[in-house]
Design an enzyme around this catalytic site. Structure first.
Site, PDB file in Angstrom:
ATOM      1  N   ARG A  35      10.407  21.453 -24.590  1.00 51.26           N
ATOM      2  CA  ARG A  35      11.776  21.798 -24.979  1.00 51.26           C
ATOM      3  C   ARG A  35      11.881  21.922 -26.498  1.00 51.26           C
ATOM      4  NH1 ARG A  35      15.757  17.631 -22.178  1.00 51.26           N
ATOM      5  NH2 ARG A  35      17.313  18.988 -23.160  1.00 51.26           N
ATOM      6  N   CYS A  37      18.442  14.555 -29.579  1.00 49.86           N
ATOM      7  CA  CYS A  37      17.809  14.781 -28.271  1.00 49.86           C
ATOM      8  C   CYS A  37      18.563  15.904 -27.578  1.00 49.86           C
ATOM      9  CB  CYS A  37      17.793  13.501 -27.435  1.00 49.86           C
ATOM     10  SG  CYS A  37      19.430  12.804 -27.112  1.00 49.86           S
TER      11      CYS A  37
END
Length: 281
Positions: free
Chosen positions: A177, A237
């Site tokens: 990611r 995050c």
């Protein structure tokens, strides 16, 4: 109280009238599990369910955004938390969501102390410790929540930091990611990371028994990610949950200028105007 408490220490403390044990389990979108149902089927004796997924500002489009003071006050009082309560947070989630709940308790000045159960419910169960079922309703608590915004970073703060370089940025998402080679779980969200960020997947901080790794191992992980522990760090995050794990690890090592970008990639990645980078750090 330190950031983490061992299963042995919690087992010894059961029965303490000031103790408030809170299940802060949260699952990522699309995970076919029900946090509340799992809690009611098997909980640490005396625990209450936080329902972290709903403890957010409904007027903010970013998921898991911080709630208002009133909403946080109502929730912690419903958990039976008083100003002098000893709060222990645990979870049974792959994303170790108790760290987010611990950070929020501290952020809002709730309770005299709060700690994360090291190893969470998986370690507790693996050791054969007692559990209960059903959900008790605690007597209402008296704690009052007031957020300390100095510990939180906004999108404007992050844009300013891109220009100043004052704080290091550390992303807790997985490498795929972060680099942009793996699609985001939320449809329509861009892939990649905030330019200049470093990457340390939160899962790297845990040992095989689900407990946090030793300080020596943690220090090596942060240093290998390119983080200078003597300088300010902003953790990020997907939506501000696993960033709290990196923050807890940093503070375990004595870092004292650490904050969280609460909107994280859920806010940054949806905004077409924010700069984005792909590839390795």
């Amino acid at each position: 109280m330190s950031i983490f408490i061992s299963t042995d220490a919690l087992a010894s403390a059961l029965g303490d009238t000031r103790l408030r044990i809170v299940d802060a389990t949260l699952f990522l979108p699309g995970t076919p599990r029900d946090a509340r149902a799992e809690f009611e089927a098997g909980l640490i004796p005396g625990a209450a369910f936080l329902d972290l997924d709903t403890l957010a500002d409904p007027n903010d489009p970013a998921p898991h955004s911080l709630p208002t003071d009133d909403a946080m006050t109502q929730r912690v009082q419903a958990l039976g938390i008083d100003a002098d309560s000893r709060i222990i947070l645990y979870d049974n989630s792959p994303i170790r969501s108790a760290a987010r709940a611990w950070w929020m308790m501290r952020l809002y000045g709730v309770g005299a102390s709060a700690a994360i159960l090291d190893g969470g419910l998986p370690k507790w169960l693996a050791e054969g410790r007692a559990t209960a079922s059903g959900a008790a309703t605690p007597a209402p608590g008296t704690a009052t929540a007031r957020i300390d915004r100095a510990q939180v970073r906004s999108k404007a703060d992050m844009l300013a930091n891109l220009a100043s370089g004052e704080s290091q940025m550390l992303d807790a998402r997985g490498a795929g990611r972060f680099t942009g080679t793996e699609a985001e779980p939320r449809p329509g969200m861009a892939s990649g990371h905030i330019p200049g960020s470093r990457n340390l997947p939160y899962s790297a901080l845990f040992a095989a028994d689900n407990s946090m790794k030793s300080p020596e191992e943690l220090r090596a992980l942060y240093e290998s990610a390119g983080i200078d522990l003597s300088r300010p760090v902003i953790t990020t995050c997907g939506s501000g949950v696993t960033a709290a794990i990196l923050l807890a690890g940093l503070e375990t090592l004595g870092a004292n200028d650490v904050s969280i970008y609460d909107g994280s990639w859920a806010e940054w990645g949806f905004d077409p105007a924010t700069p984005k980078a792909t590839g390795a750090a």
